[in-house]
Design a protein around this motif. Structure first.
Motif, short mmCIF file in Angstrom:
data_model
loop_
_atom_site.label_atom_id
_atom_site.label_comp_id
_atom_site.label_asym_id
_atom_site.label_seq_id
_atom_site.Cartn_x
_atom_site.Cartn_y
_atom_site.Cartn_z
N HIS A 1 0.84 -1.22 0.00
CA HIS A 1 0.00 0.00 0.00
C HIS A 1 0.86 1.26 0.00
O HIS A 1 0.35 2.37 0.19
CB HIS A 1 -0.96 0.01 1.18
CG HIS A 1 -0.33 -0.27 2.52
ND1 HIS A 1 1.04 -0.41 2.71
CD2 HIS A 1 -0.89 -0.42 3.75
CE1 HIS A 1 1.28 -0.63 3.99
NE2 HIS A 1 0.13 -0.63 4.64
N LEU B 1 -3.94 0.47 -5.92
CA LEU B 1 -2.77 -0.36 -5.58
C LEU B 1 -2.56 -1.43 -6.64
O LEU B 1 -3.49 -2.08 -7.09
CB LEU B 1 -2.97 -1.00 -4.20
CG LEU B 1 -3.17 -0.01 -3.05
CD1 LEU B 1 -3.36 -0.76 -1.74
CD2 LEU B 1 -2.00 0.95 -2.95
N VAL C 1 1.65 2.25 -6.50
CA VAL C 1 0.34 2.89 -6.38
C VAL C 1 0.15 3.94 -7.47
O VAL C 1 1.10 4.62 -7.85
CB VAL C 1 0.20 3.54 -4.98
CG1 VAL C 1 1.31 4.54 -4.72
CG2 VAL C 1 -1.16 4.19 -4.80
#
Length: 232
Positions: free
Chosen positions: A139, A189, A204
């Motif tokens: 993330h 993501l 990302v």
């Protein structure tokens, strides 16, 4: 009392949960602003707050829509760590040393924040990584064994005499986990496992990220921290 002891005392007195003094001298000047050391500190998010977001996927958006985002816990702690960084930099300069606050406001004013790509030369998580605090998850956030990703951080760059640490970058411990990727409703993501050569954009798509915090909250390391008080 040494300047390092004074800084540590000040920051813990102000409610931070950790303080690190980190050697960043090996980084290029465009990253460390020509300053060899960094002071990193942070405040953890409360387990209750994390559980609330896990129960309500649209929690942050509801706060935005209702005009209450300024009362959101993460928002408040981000503002607090930014204020602390500005105060610490001022304190160090009064001691006769150079210091550069990496608060959001100061980064913008000093031209060290690229608004077009939403990026700074030296993110706080990079300093935390060099401090041995954890690794970068799928993330694109720091993951720590103690708090998962449930922390708000800020930092100050300085040439003040400080005893620092420097660790080799820790490899990802995300392995085959894709929970944060699956939790990302807008699909920001990409599922890339981070290593030292990985760029942010491989992990990302910033343009798609809504800062809903779902990836932060759903990370198993964060969830373990979020449930700690219930298991005691």
């Amino acid at each position: 009392m040494s300047i390092q002891s004074e800084l540590t005392h000040q920051l813990y007195h102000q409610g931070v949960d950790f303080v690190q003094f980190v050697d960043v001298s090996a980084l290029p000047d465009e990253q460390n602003n020509g300053l060899p050391r960094a002071i990193l500190f942070g405040i953890s998010l409360t387990p209750e707050y994390l559980r609330e977001i896990s129960r309500q996927p649209s929690y942050i958006q509801q706060k935005v829509d209702s005009g209450e985002i300024h009362r959101d816990e993460f928002e408040l702690k981000e503002k607090k760590t930014n204020r602390l960084a500005d105060g610490i930099a001022h304190f160090i300069r009064q001691k006769g040393f150079n210091a550069h606050s990496q608060s959001e406001e100061n980064l913008a004013q000093s031209g060290r924040y690229n608004e077009a790509i939403q990026q700074t030369p030296l993110p706080h998580k990079t300093i935390a990584h060099l401090a041995g605090m954890g690794w970068i998850g799928k993330h694109n956030l720091l993951v720590t064994p103690e708090y998962g990703s449930a922390i708000s951080m800020c930092s100050v760059l300085t040439d003040a005499p400080l005893e620092t640490v420097l660790y080799l970058p820790e490899g990802s411990q995300c392995d085959d986990c894709h929970i944060c990727v699956d939790a990302c409703a807008p699909g920001a993501l990409k599922g890339k496992t981070w290593d030292i050569q990985t760029s942010r954009d491989e992990i990302v798509d910033i343009a798609l990220c809504t800062t809903c915090l779902r990836c932060l909250v759903m990370c198993p390391w964060t969830l373990r921290y979020a449930l700690t008080d219930l298991l005691e």
